[in-house]
Design a protein around this motif. Structure first.
Motif, short mmCIF file in Angstrom:
data_model
loop_
_atom_site.label_atom_id
_atom_site.label_comp_id
_atom_site.label_asym_id
_atom_site.label_seq_id
_atom_site.Cartn_x
_atom_site.Cartn_y
_atom_site.Cartn_z
N PRO A 222 47.98 4.14 -3.71
CA PRO A 222 48.08 3.26 -2.55
C PRO A 222 46.82 2.43 -2.37
O PRO A 222 45.73 2.89 -2.67
CB PRO A 222 48.28 4.23 -1.39
N TYR A 223 47.00 1.22 -1.89
CA TYR A 223 45.86 0.35 -1.61
C TYR A 223 45.25 0.64 -0.25
O TYR A 223 44.13 0.24 0.02
CB TYR A 223 46.28 -1.11 -1.70
N TYR A 224 46.03 1.26 0.63
CA TYR A 224 45.50 1.61 1.95
C TYR A 224 46.25 2.83 2.44
O TYR A 224 47.27 3.22 1.89
CB TYR A 224 45.67 0.44 2.94
N GLY A 225 45.73 3.44 3.49
CA GLY A 225 46.38 4.61 4.07
C GLY A 225 45.74 5.89 3.58
O GLY A 225 44.76 5.92 2.84
N SER A 226 46.33 7.01 4.03
CA SER A 226 45.79 8.33 3.71
C SER A 226 46.74 9.04 2.75
O SER A 226 47.55 8.42 2.09
CB SER A 226 45.63 9.14 5.00
N GLY A 227 46.66 10.34 2.70
CA GLY A 227 47.55 11.10 1.83
C GLY A 227 47.12 11.01 0.38
O GLY A 227 46.17 11.67 -0.04
N SER A 228 47.82 10.15 -0.40
CA SER A 228 47.52 10.04 -1.83
C SER A 228 46.37 9.08 -2.09
O SER A 228 46.09 8.75 -3.24
CB SER A 228 48.77 9.53 -2.57
N GLY A 229 45.70 8.61 -1.05
CA GLY A 229 44.73 7.54 -1.19
C GLY A 229 43.56 7.83 -2.11
O GLY A 229 43.05 6.93 -2.76
N LEU A 230 43.12 9.09 -2.19
CA LEU A 230 41.91 9.39 -2.95
C LEU A 230 42.19 9.77 -4.39
O LEU A 230 41.34 9.61 -5.26
CB LEU A 230 41.13 10.52 -2.25
N THR A 243 56.60 0.48 2.76
CA THR A 243 56.35 -0.15 4.05
C THR A 243 56.69 -1.65 3.98
O THR A 243 57.18 -2.13 2.97
CB THR A 243 54.89 0.04 4.48
N THR A 244 56.39 -2.35 5.04
CA THR A 244 56.75 -3.77 5.12
C THR A 244 55.74 -4.69 4.45
O THR A 244 55.89 -5.90 4.50
CB THR A 244 56.92 -4.20 6.59
N ARG A 245 54.71 -4.14 3.85
CA ARG A 245 53.77 -4.95 3.08
C ARG A 245 53.36 -4.19 1.83
O ARG A 245 53.58 -2.98 1.71
CB ARG A 245 52.54 -5.31 3.91
N ASP A 246 52.82 -4.92 0.87
CA ASP A 246 52.41 -4.29 -0.38
C ASP A 246 51.48 -3.11 -0.12
O ASP A 246 50.46 -3.26 0.55
CB ASP A 246 51.68 -5.31 -1.27
N ARG A 247 51.85 -1.98 -0.64
CA ARG A 247 50.99 -0.81 -0.49
C ARG A 247 50.74 -0.10 -1.81
O ARG A 247 49.62 0.31 -2.10
CB ARG A 247 51.61 0.19 0.49
N TRP A 248 51.77 0.05 -2.64
CA TRP A 248 51.67 0.88 -3.83
C TRP A 248 51.33 0.07 -5.07
O TRP A 248 51.99 -0.91 -5.39
CB TRP A 248 52.96 1.66 -4.05
N ALA A 249 50.29 0.52 -5.78
CA ALA A 249 49.87 -0.10 -7.03
C ALA A 249 50.24 0.80 -8.20
O ALA A 249 50.25 2.04 -8.08
CB ALA A 249 48.37 -0.35 -7.04
N VAL A 250 50.56 0.18 -9.32
CA VAL A 250 50.83 0.89 -10.56
C VAL A 250 49.61 0.74 -11.47
O VAL A 250 49.13 -0.38 -11.68
CB VAL A 250 52.06 0.31 -11.28
N VAL A 251 49.11 1.84 -11.96
CA VAL A 251 47.98 1.82 -12.90
C VAL A 251 48.52 2.17 -14.28
O VAL A 251 49.26 3.15 -14.45
CB VAL A 251 46.88 2.81 -12.48
N ASP A 252 48.14 1.35 -15.27
CA ASP A 252 48.54 1.59 -16.66
C ASP A 252 47.33 1.33 -17.55
O ASP A 252 47.00 0.18 -17.87
CB ASP A 252 49.70 0.65 -17.03
N GLY A 253 46.62 2.37 -17.91
CA GLY A 253 45.43 2.23 -18.73
C GLY A 253 44.36 1.45 -18.00
O GLY A 253 43.90 1.85 -16.92
N ASN A 254 43.96 0.29 -18.55
CA ASN A 254 42.90 -0.52 -17.95
C ASN A 254 43.44 -1.67 -17.11
O ASN A 254 42.69 -2.58 -16.78
CB ASN A 254 41.99 -1.06 -19.05
N ARG A 255 44.72 -1.63 -16.78
CA ARG A 255 45.31 -2.69 -15.96
C ARG A 255 46.04 -2.09 -14.78
O ARG A 255 46.39 -0.90 -14.77
CB ARG A 255 46.26 -3.54 -16.80
N MET A 256 46.29 -2.93 -13.78
CA MET A 256 47.00 -2.47 -12.59
C MET A 256 47.71 -3.65 -11.93
O MET A 256 47.37 -4.81 -12.16
CB MET A 256 46.04 -1.80 -11.61
N ARG A 257 48.67 -3.33 -11.10
CA ARG A 257 49.39 -4.34 -10.32
C ARG A 257 50.09 -3.65 -9.16
O ARG A 257 50.25 -2.42 -9.15
CB ARG A 257 50.43 -5.07 -11.17
N MET A 258 50.52 -4.46 -8.18
CA MET A 258 51.32 -3.93 -7.10
C MET A 258 52.77 -3.80 -7.55
O MET A 258 53.19 -4.43 -8.54
CB MET A 258 51.24 -4.84 -5.87
#
Length: 307
Positions: A222-230, A243-258
């Motif tokens: 997640p880009y913000y919030g608690s729980g899995s944030g750390l 949620t109603t705005r972008d929150r979850w990012a996908v990490v794949d090796g050395n790249r990432m995106r929402m």
């Protein structure tokens, strides 16, 4: 065939769920023109109304048996606070009275009302519940994690079942196997960027490092919030709440995106054929407000079986 109306219909999660459960939705209403536009595109056989439902003309609705409603939850949810002196939140909470008004006018056999569990902590909830009981309804609250209904997302919601029965109707809801987030993520799509790109926040870099140590090269974060944030979140479990705005990012090796808009819709279990705006933010906003169709389907199926 059971016929239903969908109040606060939004993008149509409850409508889609009802349709998949063999219920015909004959009327849908929402105050937001953009939501009505896309609900109409996906469910053209229903009559649509764009209006403030606290001022609706209930007599104009077609005949129906079942009421579906997802009144505004923003005034109840902890995600944005519940300040007692916030007029916007007071206005949001008051939308629940539209259900009472409609029930008094049209006398439906039953209602499925979705909201956040905090709805029952609302100062006026006892009065709202008493009003529904005065109209002959027994209320059975069900607090459900949608992941337990097969939705690939942990989303804890209240489904209030209101029936004209002698006692509250408590549904028998099977617990389905959890569906992992990897089921809807397409690693060949989306706008990827380098994790080490200039300007990337140090907190984001730290989250990625923590996630790599725990989950390897591929995980959610997640880009913000608690729980899995750390530490991030494994792809082998459902994603956290959409949620109603972008929150979850996908990490794949050395790249990432929402998450892409299509992935957000899939996480909510909307069909891949769902028509939606080309605008990413608008789609995410409408999807994040929606009831997951699969959750709606399984709740309504259980209601049909119990009635």
């Amino acid at each position: 065939m059971i016929e239903a109306i969908d109040l606060f219909s939004g993008l149509g999660g409850l409508t889609q769920g009802a349709t998949d459960a063999g219920v015909k939705v004959v009327y849908a209403a929402n105050h937001w023109p953009e939501a009505v536009r896309w609900h109409s595109a996906n469910h053209p056989h229903a009559t649509h109304a764009c209006q403030d439902l606290r001022q609706a003309r209930w007599a104009d609705m077609p005949r129906h048996d079942l009421g579906l409603a997802a009144p505004c939850c923003q005034g109840h949810t902890r995600a944005r606070g519940k300040g007692a002196d916030n007029p916007e939140h007071d206005d949001s909470r008051s939308t629940a009275w539209a259900v009472v008004d409609c029930a008094e006018s049209r006398k439906q056999d039953a209602w499925v009302i979705e909201n956040v569990p905090e709805f029952m902590n609302w100062t006026l909830y006892p009065a709202w519940a008493q009003a529904m009981k005065a109209l002959g309804y027994q209320l059975a609250p069900h607090i459900v994690d949608c992941a337990d209904l097969g939705v690939p997302q942990h989303r804890v919601r209240l489904f209030m079942i209101a029936t004209k029965s002698k006692a509250p109707l408590h549904l028998q809801l099977p617990r389905y196997e959890h569906v992992p987030a990897r089921s809807f993520i397409d690693f060949d799509s989306g706008n990827w960027s380098s994790i080490e790109k200039p300007g990337r926040a140090a907190s984001t870099i730290n989250r990625v490092a923590n996630g790599r140590r725990k989950f390897g090269d591929r995980f959610l974060m997640p880009y913000y919030g608690s729980g899995s944030g750390l530490t991030g979140r494994s792809l082998d479990r459902p994603v956290g709440t959409i949620t109603t705005r972008d929150r979850w990012a996908v990490v794949d090796g050395n790249r990432m995106r929402m998450l892409t808009a299509d992935e957000v819709l899939a996480a909510q279990t909307f069909p891949s054929s769902t028509l939606r705006p080309n605008n990413h933010r608008l789609t995410v906003h409408m999807a994040g407000n929606a009831v997951p169709p699969l959750a709606g389907k399984r709740i309504i199926q259980a209601l049909k079986e119990a009635a």
